[in-house]
Design a protein around this motif. Structure first.
Motif, PDB file in Angstrom:
ATOM      1  N   ASP A 125       1.657  -1.329   0.061  1.00  0.00           N
ATOM      2  CA  ASP A 125      -0.099   0.219  -0.001  1.00  0.00           C
ATOM      3  C   ASP A 125       0.835   1.593  -0.137  1.00  0.00           C
ATOM      4  N   GLU A 126       0.918   1.671  -1.449  1.00  0.00           N
ATOM      5  CA  GLU A 126       2.238   3.642  -1.332  1.00  0.00           C
ATOM      6  C   GLU A 126       1.863   4.102   0.000  1.00  0.00           C
ATOM      7  N   ALA A 127       0.483   4.263   0.148  1.00  0.00           N
ATOM      8  CA  ALA A 127      -0.186   5.378   0.815  1.00  0.00           C
ATOM      9  C   ALA A 127       0.248   4.934   1.839  1.00  0.00           C
ATOM     10  N   ALA A 128       0.835   3.904   2.756  1.00  0.00           N
ATOM     11  CA  ALA A 128       1.299   3.954   3.394  1.00  0.00           C
ATOM     12  C   ALA A 128       2.714   4.182   3.972  1.00  0.00           C
ATOM     13  N   LEU A 129       3.394   4.653   2.697  1.00  0.00           N
ATOM     14  CA  LEU A 129       4.765   4.374   2.887  1.00  0.00           C
ATOM     15  C   LEU A 129       5.317   5.943   2.981  1.00  0.00           C
ATOM     16  N   ASP A 130       5.710   6.733   3.330  1.00  0.00           N
ATOM     17  CA  ASP A 130       6.582   7.946   3.082  1.00  0.00           C
ATOM     18  C   ASP A 130       7.525   8.495   2.101  1.00  0.00           C
ATOM     19  N   GLU A 131       7.950   9.603   1.500  1.00  0.00           N
ATOM     20  CA  GLU A 131       8.458   9.383   0.635  1.00  0.00           C
ATOM     21  C   GLU A 131       9.827   8.888   0.078  1.00  0.00           C
ATOM     22  N   VAL A 132      10.186   8.576   1.042  1.00  0.00           N
ATOM     23  CA  VAL A 132      11.437   7.502   0.360  1.00  0.00           C
ATOM     24  C   VAL A 132      10.890   6.425   0.251  1.00  0.00           C
ATOM     25  N   GLY A 133      10.117   5.841   0.441  1.00  0.00           N
ATOM     26  CA  GLY A 133       9.645   4.738   0.500  1.00  0.00           C
ATOM     27  C   GLY A 133       8.911   4.595  -1.136  1.00  0.00           C
ATOM     28  N   ARG A 134       7.895   5.539  -0.690  1.00  0.00           N
ATOM     29  CA  ARG A 134       7.169   5.716  -2.168  1.00  0.00           C
ATOM     30  C   ARG A 134       8.277   5.831  -3.781  1.00  0.00           C
ATOM     31  N   ALA A 135       9.322   6.704  -2.974  1.00  0.00           N
ATOM     32  CA  ALA A 135      10.768   6.554  -4.261  1.00  0.00           C
ATOM     33  C   ALA A 135      11.087   5.224  -4.359  1.00  0.00           C
ATOM     34  N   GLN A 136      11.346   4.125  -3.791  1.00  0.00           N
ATOM     35  CA  GLN A 136      11.479   3.379  -3.721  1.00  0.00           C
ATOM     36  C   GLN A 136      10.996   2.450  -4.689  1.00  0.00           C
ATOM     37  N   ILE A 137      10.373   1.804  -4.443  1.00  0.00           N
ATOM     38  CA  ILE A 137       8.864   1.640  -5.230  1.00  0.00           C
ATOM     39  C   ILE A 137       8.686   1.822  -6.464  1.00  0.00           C
ATOM     40  N   ARG A 138       8.570   3.047  -7.075  1.00  0.00           N
ATOM     41  CA  ARG A 138       9.149   4.030  -8.468  1.00  0.00           C
ATOM     42  C   ARG A 138      10.002   3.262  -9.405  1.00  0.00           C
ATOM     43  N   HIS A 139      11.100   3.394  -8.108  1.00  0.00           N
ATOM     44  CA  HIS A 139      12.428   2.320  -8.930  1.00  0.00           C
ATOM     45  C   HIS A 139      12.495   1.254  -9.404  1.00  0.00           C
ATOM     46  N   ILE A 140      11.699   0.470  -8.042  1.00  0.00           N
ATOM     47  CA  ILE A 140      11.915  -0.689  -8.263  1.00  0.00           C
ATOM     48  C   ILE A 140      10.573  -1.399  -9.468  1.00  0.00           C
ATOM     49  N   GLN A 141       9.034  -0.720  -9.250  1.00  0.00           N
ATOM     50  CA  GLN A 141       8.387  -0.736 -10.948  1.00  0.00           C
ATOM     51  C   GLN A 141       9.411  -0.546 -11.632  1.00  0.00           C
ATOM     52  N   ARG A 142      10.431   0.462 -11.935  1.00  0.00           N
ATOM     53  CA  ARG A 142      10.055   0.906 -13.464  1.00  0.00           C
ATOM     54  C   ARG A 142      11.448  -0.189 -13.550  1.00  0.00           C
ATOM     55  N   ALA A 143      12.081  -0.230 -12.972  1.00  0.00           N
ATOM     56  CA  ALA A 143      12.717  -1.966 -13.567  1.00  0.00           C
ATOM     57  C   ALA A 143      12.324  -2.685 -14.100  1.00  0.00           C
ATOM     58  N   TYR A 196      20.612   5.260   2.265  1.00  0.00           N
ATOM     59  CA  TYR A 196      20.095   4.674   0.888  1.00  0.00           C
ATOM     60  C   TYR A 196      20.775   4.025   0.100  1.00  0.00           C
ATOM     61  N   LEU A 197      21.949   3.327   1.067  1.00  0.00           N
ATOM     62  CA  LEU A 197      23.179   2.447   0.318  1.00  0.00           C
ATOM     63  C   LEU A 197      22.230   1.255  -0.289  1.00  0.00           C
ATOM     64  N   LEU A 198      22.856   0.389  -1.164  1.00  0.00           N
ATOM     65  CA  LEU A 198      22.324  -0.941  -2.082  1.00  0.00           C
ATOM     66  C   LEU A 198      21.229  -0.285  -1.918  1.00  0.00           C
ATOM     67  N   THR A 199      20.158   0.701  -3.067  1.00  0.00           N
ATOM     68  CA  THR A 199      18.968   0.321  -2.977  1.00  0.00           C
ATOM     69  C   THR A 199      19.143   1.764  -3.857  1.00  0.00           C
ATOM     70  N   PRO A 200      17.704   1.671  -4.456  1.00  0.00           N
ATOM     71  CA  PRO A 200      17.393   1.665  -5.860  1.00  0.00           C
ATOM     72  C   PRO A 200      17.627   3.826  -5.729  1.00  0.00           C
ATOM     73  N   LEU A 201      17.790   4.109  -4.634  1.00  0.00           N
ATOM     74  CA  LEU A 201      17.912   5.320  -4.368  1.00  0.00           C
ATOM     75  C   LEU A 201      19.473   5.845  -4.249  1.00  0.00           C
ATOM     76  N   GLY A 202      20.000   5.087  -3.361  1.00  0.00           N
ATOM     77  CA  GLY A 202      21.545   4.972  -3.572  1.00  0.00           C
ATOM     78  C   GLY A 202      22.416   5.724  -4.600  1.00  0.00           C
ATOM     79  N   SER A 203      21.698   5.876  -5.943  1.00  0.00           N
ATOM     80  CA  SER A 203      23.221   6.300  -6.652  1.00  0.00           C
ATOM     81  C   SER A 203      22.220   7.463  -7.469  1.00  0.00           C
ATOM     82  N   GLY A 204      23.050   8.148  -8.327  1.00  0.00           N
ATOM     83  CA  GLY A 204      22.343   9.477  -8.283  1.00  0.00           C
ATOM     84  C   GLY A 204      20.922   9.629  -9.724  1.00  0.00           C
ATOM     85  N   ALA A 205      20.267  10.104  -9.398  1.00  0.00           N
ATOM     86  CA  ALA A 205      19.717  10.082 -10.175  1.00  0.00           C
ATOM     87  C   ALA A 205      19.188  10.077 -11.319  1.00  0.00           C
TER      88      ALA A 205
END
Length: 491
Positions: free
Chosen positions: A68-86, A271-280
């Motif tokens: 449930d993305e609505a239950a996540l904070d901004e960082v969690g939602r960004a992680q999901i965005r990257h993972i879904q895209r990949a 963000y180490l070893l997560t999708p947010l752990g590298s450049g935009a």
């Protein structure tokens, strides 16, 4: 464990394996014996197969569906965005094709290097044809019924299109051409002459890396044919190259790559070893390397500091004072090599490659005609002929390793850097006083806070807009170049 926690645990292992693959690439460029290339190609293909399997694991889709993305904070939602895209991307590319691309591009790198050394494009053309065919196949899988080149761009600059870049570059090119013509008609500064010990260059270049905030306890500076940065988080490595007659090649290659490396080192450790752990994106990444190299490193103030450092390293090297040194550093000179081009002409190199690779992808240009097309376009843009393939179509490694859609991010990065520099200068009115002492922490700290710490939290253009206060535009870069080279050449 919750679905989100399970997904992130899976992702950390995937990211760790991706870092291992990156380290193999670093080794191939710096230390691997030449004869190991066939085995390395098999190693890269095998590891790509493992990574592709993890990225397309059916559990990823199940976890994504149950979160449930609505239950996540901004960082969690960004992680999901990257993972879904990949996940969406990886799921569209057959595993066999991904492994074949990894194997062929690893082999192609060595074939390109040998052809470049022999100035023989014909020896590389069949391999490039194969790489291009594989990348087209991948692009078609990603694009479905959409534009293939646009699909390729998403690997490097999510959210952008070829048409948007064409419009931006179309506005940039005539201004660059106009300014270049005016500069070439003016009196040029002197050139640097003499020999500069390559060992002393490497000693000074490592000091410059530290001056720009590069953490040597989590990085290193080595030599490579084509300078690059590799890694993220706690292990970020950069390379440079030396030339006995041209120490600036070494120093500014280092500063450029340190811009990339510092970006990765300064991303939040959360963000180490997560999708947010590298450049935009590669465009945002390039904004950091270019602003380190040019707006900071080639500024009048920092050149004064570099002048004193070179006097200490090499003694009297034939330049009378810091002002003449500044003009020499920023001299607009004829040349063939993109990575050695001055600020004014650099983007003309990139815009040419952007047009050529779009034509290759669309079948409007065939590989067999590429060398002639390159040479014709270069002479039209620069006013003189390419003398040999290593100074022309064979100079860059990118196409050999399948990085199609990468080149435009270099100019996009320059556009972003222009936006960031304008905002930074407004926020730091005393910046030049610091740079004159070799103190870059004001500038690098501003970039760290505004851009680097966020990693992949925001979309690329959002990063620049948040940092600079305005939507990205080529106008600040044009203003910067016009003012700087207008003063340098008394235009």
């Amino acid at each position: 464990m919750t679905a989100f926690a399970e997904l992130m645990a899976h992702q950390r292992e995937t990211q760790a394996l991706s870092q291992v693959m990156g380290r193999l690439g670093w080794d191939q460029e710096t230390m691997m014996p030449r004869g190991a290339a066939p085995q390395r190609a098999e190693e890269m293909a095998a590891l790509e197969g493992v990574l592709h399997g993890r990225r397309t694991d059916p559990r990823v889709a199940e976890w994504l569906d149950s979160i449930d993305e609505a239950a996540l904070d901004e960082v969690g939602r960004a992680q999901i965005r990257h993972i879904q895209r990949a996940y969406d991307r990886a799921s569209k590319v057959p595993a066999a094709l991904a492994a074949r691309i990894a194997r062929v591009t690893s082999e192609a790198q060595g074939i390109w290097a040998e052809a470049r050394a022999q100035d023989d494009f014909a020896a590389f053309a069949p391999t490039l044809t194969e790489v291009l065919a594989l990348k087209r196949e991948e692009g078609q899988a990603l694009a479905a019924s959409g534009d293939v080149y646009d699909a390729m761009l998403q690997d490097y600059e999510p959210g952008t299109t070829g048409a948007e870049l064409e419009a931006m570059f179309g506005a940039l090119r005539p201004e660059l051409t106009r300014l270049r013509a005016a500069v070439r008609a003016a009196k040029a500064p002197p050139q640097l002459t003499g020999d500069f010990d390559e060992g002393a260059q490497m000693k000074l270049t490592r000091q410059l890396a530290r001056d720009f905030g590069y953490d040597m306890s989590h990085g290193r500076v080595d030599k490579a044919v084509h300078p690059f940065s590799s890694g993220s988080g706690l292990d970020v490595r950069v390379t440079t190259r030396t030339s006995i007659r041209d120490p600036f090649n070494c120093f500014y290659s280092t500063i450029h790559e340190v811009g990339h490396g510092a970006y990765e080192q300064n991303i939040s450790r959360d963000y180490l070893l997560t999708p947010l752990g590298s450049g935009a994106s590669m465009g945002v990444h390039e904004s950091q390397s270019r602003i380190y190299e040019n707006q900071i490193g080639r500024s009048r103030a920092f050149c004064g500091y570099l002048f004193t450092q070179m006097r200490e390293a090499f003694g009297d090297f034939g330049v009378a004072d810091a002002e003449i040194f500044y003009k020499i550093v920023n001299r607009v000179s004829d040349g063939f090599i993109r990575t050695e081009a001055d600020e004014l002409q650099y983007n003309l190199h990139v815009l040419m490659r952007f047009d050529l690779e779009r034509a290759l992808v669309s079948h409007d240009l065939q590989v067999g005609d590429l060398e002639a097309a390159w040479n014709d376009r270069f002479e039209a843009d620069f006013g003189y002929a390419v003398d040999k393939p290593s100074n022309g179509v064979l100079q860059d490694v990118h196409w050999s390793v399948g990085l199609i859609g990468y080149f435009p991010t270099y100019s996009l990065g320059n556009v972003y850097a222009g936006c960031l520099n304008e905002a930074m200068r407004k926020d730091l009115p005393d910046l030049d006083d610091e740079l004159a002492q070799g103190v870059t922490s004001g500038a690098t700290g501003w970039l760290g806070q505004k851009v680097q710490q966020h990693g992949g939290l925001y979309e690329p253009r959002e990063v620049i807009e948040k940092a600079s206060g305005a939507a990205p535009s080529e106008a600040p870069l044009i203003r910067y170049l016009t003012q700087k080279f207008g003063e340098l050449y008394d235009l």
